[in-house]
Design a protein around this motif. Structure first.
Motif, PDB file in Angstrom:
ATOM      1  N   GLU A   8       0.813  -1.214   0.000  1.00  0.00           N
ATOM      2  CA  GLU A   8       0.000   0.000   0.000  1.00  0.00           C
ATOM      3  C   GLU A   8       0.845   1.262   0.000  1.00  0.00           C
ATOM      4  O   GLU A   8       0.439   2.296  -0.535  1.00  0.00           O
ATOM      5  N   HIS A  31      -0.172 -25.601   0.983  1.00  0.00           N
ATOM      6  CA  HIS A  31       0.127 -25.073   2.323  1.00  0.00           C
ATOM      7  C   HIS A  31      -0.009 -26.184   3.368  1.00  0.00           C
ATOM      8  O   HIS A  31       0.664 -26.193   4.383  1.00  0.00           O
ATOM      9  N   CYS A  87      -4.092 -17.190   3.001  1.00  0.00           N
ATOM     10  CA  CYS A  87      -4.852 -18.435   3.172  1.00  0.00           C
ATOM     11  C   CYS A  87      -4.203 -19.297   4.246  1.00  0.00           C
ATOM     12  O   CYS A  87      -4.872 -19.989   5.013  1.00  0.00           O
ATOM     13  N   ASP A 145       3.900 -15.891  -0.914  1.00  0.00           N
ATOM     14  CA  ASP A 145       4.707 -15.152  -1.902  1.00  0.00           C
ATOM     15  C   ASP A 145       4.301 -13.687  -1.961  1.00  0.00           C
ATOM     16  O   ASP A 145       5.147 -12.788  -1.939  1.00  0.00           O
ATOM     17  N   THR A 186       2.858 -11.952   0.332  1.00  0.00           N
ATOM     18  CA  THR A 186       3.242 -11.308   1.586  1.00  0.00           C
ATOM     19  C   THR A 186       4.745 -11.065   1.626  1.00  0.00           C
ATOM     20  O   THR A 186       5.213 -10.041   2.137  1.00  0.00           O
ATOM     21  N   ALA A 242      -3.661 -15.456  -3.093  1.00  0.00           N
ATOM     22  CA  ALA A 242      -4.850 -16.296  -3.136  1.00  0.00           C
ATOM     23  C   ALA A 242      -5.988 -15.794  -2.249  1.00  0.00           C
ATOM     24  O   ALA A 242      -7.136 -15.710  -2.674  1.00  0.00           O
ATOM     25  N   MET A 243      -5.637 -15.467  -1.036  1.00  0.00           N
ATOM     26  CA  MET A 243      -6.637 -15.141  -0.013  1.00  0.00           C
ATOM     27  C   MET A 243      -7.675 -14.124  -0.475  1.00  0.00           C
ATOM     28  O   MET A 243      -8.853 -14.229  -0.187  1.00  0.00           O
TER      29      MET A 243
HETATM   30  C1  LIG Z   1      -1.611  -4.490   5.099  1.00  0.00           C
HETATM   31  C2  LIG Z   1      -2.531  -5.499   4.526  1.00  0.00           C
HETATM   32  N1  LIG Z   1      -2.835  -5.437   3.227  1.00  0.00           N
HETATM   33  C3  LIG Z   1      -3.660  -6.335   2.679  1.00  0.00           C
HETATM   34  C4  LIG Z   1      -4.215  -7.323   3.439  1.00  0.00           C
HETATM   35  C5  LIG Z   1      -5.180  -8.293   2.820  1.00  0.00           C
HETATM   36  N2  LIG Z   1      -4.574  -9.591   2.620  1.00  0.00           N
HETATM   37  C6  LIG Z   1      -4.732 -10.581   3.496  1.00  0.00           C
HETATM   38  S1  LIG Z   1      -3.934 -11.945   3.023  1.00  0.00           S
HETATM   39  C7  LIG Z   1      -3.386 -11.248   1.608  1.00  0.00           C
HETATM   40  C8  LIG Z   1      -2.591 -11.932   0.563  1.00  0.00           C
HETATM   41  C9  LIG Z   1      -1.932 -13.120   0.891  1.00  0.00           C
HETATM   42  O1  LIG Z   1      -1.294 -13.623  -0.251  1.00  0.00           O
HETATM   43  P1  LIG Z   1      -0.089 -14.615  -0.101  1.00  0.00           P
HETATM   44  O2  LIG Z   1       0.875 -14.099   0.879  1.00  0.00           O
HETATM   45  O3  LIG Z   1       0.450 -14.898  -1.453  1.00  0.00           O
HETATM   46  O4  LIG Z   1      -0.765 -15.908   0.543  1.00  0.00           O
HETATM   47  P2  LIG Z   1      -1.909 -16.874  -0.035  1.00  0.00           P
HETATM   48  O5  LIG Z   1      -3.216 -16.314   0.396  1.00  0.00           O
HETATM   49  O6  LIG Z   1      -1.736 -16.927  -1.511  1.00  0.00           O
HETATM   50  O7  LIG Z   1      -1.664 -18.165   0.615  1.00  0.00           O
HETATM   51  C10 LIG Z   1      -3.829  -9.964   1.537  1.00  0.00           C
HETATM   52  C11 LIG Z   1      -3.546  -9.113   0.407  1.00  0.00           C
HETATM   53  C12 LIG Z   1      -3.883  -7.351   4.803  1.00  0.00           C
HETATM   54  N3  LIG Z   1      -4.399  -8.248   5.638  1.00  0.00           N
HETATM   55  N4  LIG Z   1      -3.042  -6.435   5.314  1.00  0.00           N
END
Ligand SMILES: Cc1ncc(C[n+]2csc(CCOP(=O)(O)OP(=O)(O)O)c2C)c(N)n1
Lengths: 595, 195
Positions: free
Chosen positions: A61, A359, A379, A422, A424, A454-455
C-alpha cells in the motif's frame, strides 16, 4: 467495458464498481493498489478502463500511495485503494504528502471492515484522515460512491489536498442502482508540471510553513463543507434530529424515517456551523455513525448536548436491528430485537484450506517437527487451526520473519520458523529477510510460494508473470532475491514432496544460520488444478490409524468404523484433487492414485 | 409497494450469487429500487453463504433485519435450518432438497444433525421443498443449473413479470456464457412449473 456503461441509464453496481466508474468519469489517469478485502474490486474494475487509466497492482500500500502521489505531483488525477489496515502501511507517505499537497487530484479509498468480516482488527480510519488533516467523504450507497469519487477529485484539486473516501464492507460489497449520467471515460490533460521545491521538499525550513498552511486549509475546507451539497438537512419531525454519515444514514432512514436528519457526506473537517444550526432546530440530537464516536466526540466538544444512550453502537458492524434497539430505548414504540444465537447443535462450515492445497503439507510437517511457527496473513493462516495446529502467531503482513528474529534474540529455545506467502513476502517480507541476514539472526523463513495472492481472490503479483491488466510481466524468483541479499542457505522444494520438505525444514532450522526455504506448489484454484487427479483408499488395507485425518483435507471423509472410535478414511471423489499428500502420510500404502 | 426482502442461503459454489444477481436485475428491470448484499465472505469454497436482495419503491438499508425476510431461498437443507430465524412469521421458504455434508461432519470433527427431516419441518413447517438437484440432473442434464431451478420457483412467488427474469438471465449470461442460456432457461421453466 461492460455493455451497460455505454448507455446513460441506471446500472446496478457494487460500491467498488461505482468508485471505478467515478474515477474513470473524473479522468483519473493513474491508479495503484495492493489487494485487500473489501477494497480489492476497485482496482479490478478500474482495469476495465485501462484505455484511459494506467493502472497496476503495487507490491504494497505504501508503494501504491507513493505511485499515486508521483502521478499527482506530475499533474495527473490519481487514485489508490486499500483495506483499512493497508492505510497503516501507507501512513508514512500520507502524513507528509498532506503538507506537500496534491497537484492533480489525489484520492485514496480506505475500505474499513466494521465487524471484521475478513480482517484481523477493526479500525475507524476516519481518525487517521483527521490526523492527517485531510477531507473525508463517506458514501452511503453506490450512487454516492460514484458521485463522491468525482467530487473528491474536484476537492483535491481545489484545495491541493489528498482526499480520503471511506468505504466499508457494506458500502463496498452492496450493489444498488447508479445513474451514470453522461458516462464518458476520457484522458484528462496533465496540469503542467512546475518544479517547486518549497512545496515538494518539506525540509524543516519549508515544512514549518506548510504545517501552518495545513491548519489554515482546514478552516477554508470547513467553510466549503458547510456550503457543500454533500452535506444536507432532510427536514422531518424535529423532536429527534439525527446526525449521521455513510451507511449508517441508510439504517437511520429505515428505522427513524419520520425524523430530521443532517446527512453528512463530507465529514472532515466537521461542518460545525451546519451541526450547530441543525442542533438548534431539533429537540434532541442523536449521532449515529459506524465505529468510533468520531462525529459525536467533536460535536460534544462544541458544547452541544447529544442524546446519550445505553445501546453500545460504537463498535462492530452497525445494522438496522441495532438502531431498532436504539429506537426502543429512545421512544419505546418498537420492540427490542434480540439477535438469534447461532444454533450450537448444527455443524459449522468454517473456511478450510482447499483439497490439494500445498500449504497443508508444510504445516503438517512443521507440526511434526515441533517448531514454533510465526505466521503471517494469507490463506495459510488457516494452518493455525485443528487438525494442523501449526501456527503460534500472526500479527500483520510481513511480521512473521521479524517475530521469529525477536524470539531468537530473546533466547527462546527450540526450532523456530516463519511462514509467509509469496505475495506477503513481496509486500513486506523482503525487509525482514534482509534485516535477519544482516544481523546474522538464524531465522528460517518458509515462503509458501503458490504463485498468486490467493486469499483475496487470486490477484497477480511479481511472481506470477502477469500484471493487473493481464499483460505479461517479468517473474521475480524469491530464491534469487534471497541469494542476492547474501543468503547462503536457500532451498526450493516442492510442497508436494513431504519427505524432502521434512528434511529441508529440519536442516534449515537446525543450521544456526539465516535460511530461506521456498515450498513451491501452485494454488490449485488459480492454476485450475482442482480436479487434476483422484486418489482412492483400499479398504482392505486401511488400518484406520487416523494419520491422514491429521491433514484435515476436505476431500477426506469418515469411512467404516472398524474398531470402536477408529474410522477408515474414504475419499470424496468430487473434492479430491489427486495431490497425493495423504498417500505420503499413510504408512500402510492404503491410498492409491487412480487417475 | 412495501419493500420485498429475499434471503438466499447455501454453500459457496452453488450459484447463489448469480441467482441473487438475476433477481436484482429482474427487479430493476421491473422498475423497482433494488439493493443487494453479500453477507458472508464469498471466496472460501464450502463455507456458508448468504446473499440478500431488497426491492420496492424505496429501499434504504442494504441488509434485511433479522426475522424480516419475506422469502428464504435455501440451496441446502442444513443451511435452511441454520437461517430459518431470518424468515418473517408470514414469510415463505423455498428449500432445495439438497444435503451438502459439511467437512466438519465428514471428517468426524462434529456430529451430523440427527433427524434433519424433523428439524427442517419444525423450523420451516410450510417450506416448499423443490427437488432442484434431481430436476437439474435428470431433466436438464446439467447439475450446475440447480440454481436456476430455484430461481424459477422463486419467480413464481414474486410480483415480477416473467420477461424481466428472462431479460435478466440474458444480460447476465451475455458473451462467452451465452451458450449456457438454453439449459438455464429450461431449468428456470421447470422450477417455475414445480411450485
Ligand atoms: C496491510 C494489509 N494489506 C492487505 C491485506 C489483505 N490480505 C490478506 S492476506 C493477503 C494476501 C496473501 O497472499 P499470499 O501471501 O500470497 O498468501 P496466499 O493467500 O496466496 O496463501 C492480503 C492481500 C492485509 N491483511 N493487510
Amino acid at each position: 467495458m461492460n455493455e451497460e456503461t455505454k448507455k446513460p441509464h441506471k446500472v446496478f453496481l457494487s460500491g467498488n464498481e461505482a468508485i471505478a466508474h467515478g474515477a474513470a468519469q473524473a479522468g483519473c489517469r493513474v491508479a495503484s493498489a495492493y489487494p485487500g478485502t473489501p477494497s480489492t474490486e476497485i482496482l479490478e474494475n478500474i482495469a476495465k478502463f485501462k484505455d484511459t487509466i494506467n493502472c497496476e497492482w503495487a507490491v504494497n500500500e505504501k508503494v501504491a500511495m507513493e505511485t499515486a502521489i508521483g502521478a499527482s505531483i506530475g499533474g495527473a488525477r490519481s487514485l489508490c485503494a486499500m483495506k483499512h489496515v493497508g492505510l497503516n502501511v501507507a501512513m508514512d507517505p500520507l502524513m507528509t504528502f498532506c503538507y506537500v499537497g496534491a497537484t492533480g487530484g489525489f484520492v485514496f479509498v480506505s475500505a474499513d471492515d466494521p465487524g471484521m468480516h475478513s480482517s484481523q482488527n477493526e479500525q475507524d480510519n476516519r481518525n487517521l484522515a483527521k490526523f492527517a488533516r485531510i477531507p473525508i467523504l463517506e458514501p452511503s450507497d453506490s450512487q454516492e460512491a460514484y458521485d463522491m469519487t468525482q467530487a473528491a477529485f474536484e476537492i483535491s484539486e481545489k484545495f491541493r489536498v489528498p482526499v480520503m473516501i471511506r468505504m466499508t464492507t457494506r458500502t463496498s460489497h452492496s450493489s444498488s442502482l447508479v445513474d451514470l449520467g453522461d458516462f464518458k471515460p476520457a484522458v484528462r490533460d496533465l496540469i503542467p508540471y512546475v518544479k517547486d521545491i518549497k512545496r515538494t521538499i518539506p525540509v524543516p525550513a519549508f515544512a514549518k510553513g506548510q504545517r501552518l498552511a495545513a491548519q489554515e486549509r482546514t478552516e477554508t475546507m470547513r467553510a466549503a463543507g458547510e456550503a457543500s451539497a454533500l452535506n444536507r438537512v432532510e427536514k422531518g419531525d424535529s423532536r429527534l434530529g439525527f446526525v449521521t454519515s455513510a451507511v449508517a444514514y441508510q439504517y437511520v432512514k429505515e428505522i427513524f424515517p419520520e425524523f430530521s436528519i443532517l446527512k453528512l457526506g463530507w465529514t472532515n473537517p466537521l461542518p460545525r456551523k451546519l451541526v450547530e444550526d441543525f442542533a438548534k432546530g431539533v429537540e434532541r440530537l442523536v449521532v449515529v455513525e459506524e465505529l468510533d464516536p468520531f462525529l459525536e466526540d467533536q460535536i460534544k466538544a462544541m458544547g452541544i448536548q447529544v442524546v446519550g444512550h445505553e445501546t453500545e453502537l460504537n463498535m462492530l458492524e452497525l445494522n438496522a436491528d441495532r438502531l431498532q434497539n436504539l429506537r426502543h430505548e429512545l421512544l419505546g414504540d418498537v420492540p427490542a430485537v434480540t439477535p438469534a444465537k447461532p444454533d450450537a447443535t448444527l455443524p459449522t462450515r468454517p473456511p478450510t484450506l482447499c483439497a490439494g492445497c500445498g500449504h497443508r503439507s508444510v504445516f503438517y510437517v512443521l507440526h511434526k517437527l515441533g517448531a514454533i511457527v510465526n505466521g503471517d496473513i494469507g490463506c495459510y493462516t488457516l494452518g493455525a487451526f485443528a487438525p494442523l495446529n501449526a501456527m503460534d502467531s500472526t500479527i500483520c503482513m510481513g511480521a512473521s520473519i521479524n517475530v521469529s528474529a525477536g524470539m531468537k534474540k530473546a533466547g527462546v529455545k527450540g526450532r523456530i520458523c516463519s511462514v509467509l506467502g509469496d505475495s506477503t513476502f513481496f509486500h513486506s517480507g523482503l525487509t525482514g529477510a534482509l534485516s535477519a541476514y544482516y544481523n546474522g539472526t538464524p531465522v528460517t523463513t518458509v515462503v509458501l510460494d503458490n504463485r498468486i495472492t490467493a486469499m483475496t481472490g487470486q490477484q497477480d503479483n511479481p511472481g506470477t508473470g502477469r500484471t493487473l491488466t493481464g499483460d505479461p510481466a517479468p517473474v521475480t524468483e524469491i530464491g534469487e532475491v534471497a541469494k542476492a541479499m547474501g543468503y547462503r542457505r536457500v532451498t526450493t522444494v516442492s510442497a508436494d514432496d513431504m519427505q524432502e520438505l521434512e528434511k529441508t525444514l529440519a536442516e534449515a532450522m537446525d543450521s544456526g544460520e539465516p535460511a530461506l526455504v521456498i515450498a513451491h506448489a501452485p494454488c490449485r484454484i488459480a492454476a485450475k488444478l482442482t480436479k487434476e487427479g483422484l486418489c482412492e483408499v483400499d479398504a482392505s488395507v486401511c488400518k484406520a490409524c487416523g494419520a491422514c485425518f491429521r491433514l484435515g483435507c476436505p476431500a477426506m471423509t469418515r469411512g467404516a468404523e472398524i474398531r470402536k472410535g477408529a474410522y477408515q478414511m474414504k475419499i470424496d471423489p468430487t473434492l479430491c484433487s489427486g495431490c497425493k499428500q495423504c498417500r505420503q502420510v499413510c504408512k500402510f500404502g492404503a491410498i492409491k492414485k487412480v487417475r | 409497494m412495501k419493500t420485498v426482502n429475499v434471503s438466499l442461503v447455501g454453500v459457496g459454489g452453488q450459484g447463489i450469487i448469480l441467482t441473487a444477481d438475476m433477481l436484482a436485475k429482474a427487479a430493476a428491470l421491473a422498475g423497482y429500487e433494488v439493493k443487494k448484499s453479500e453477507i458472508h465472505g464469498m471466496s472460501q469454497r464450502g463455507g456458508s453463504v448468504t446473499s440478500q436482495v431488497r426491492f420496492g419503491d424505496r429501499v434504504s438499508s442494504p441488509i434485511i433485519q433479522e426475522g424480516r425476510s419475506d422469502i428464504l431461498v435455501a440451496f441446502d437443507r442444513l443451511e435452511a435450518v441454520r437461517t430459518a430465524h431470518e424468515l418473517a412469521p408470514d414469510g415463505k421458504a423455498v428449500v432445495a432438497n439438497v444435503d451438502l455434508v459439511p467437512v466438519t461432519v465428514s471428517s468426524g470433527l462434529q456430529p451430523a444433525v440427527e433427524d434433519l427431516d424433523g428439524r427442517l419441518k419444525a423450523a420451516l413447517p410450510n417450506a416448499l421443498v423443490v427437488d432442484a438437484m434431481t430436476i437439474a440432473r435428470e431433466q436438464v442434464g446439467n447439475e450446475r443449473t440447480m440454481n436456476m431451478v430455484l430461481a424459477g420457483a422463486l419467480a413464481k412467488l414474486l410480483p415480477l413479470p416473467k420477461e424481466c427474469w428472462t431479460e435478466a438471465m440474458h444480460q447476465l449470461l451475455a458473451g462467452r456464457k451465452a451458450k449456457l442460456i438454453p439449459a438455464n432457461e429450461k431449468a428456470f421453466e421447470l422450477g417455475h412449473a414445480s411450485v
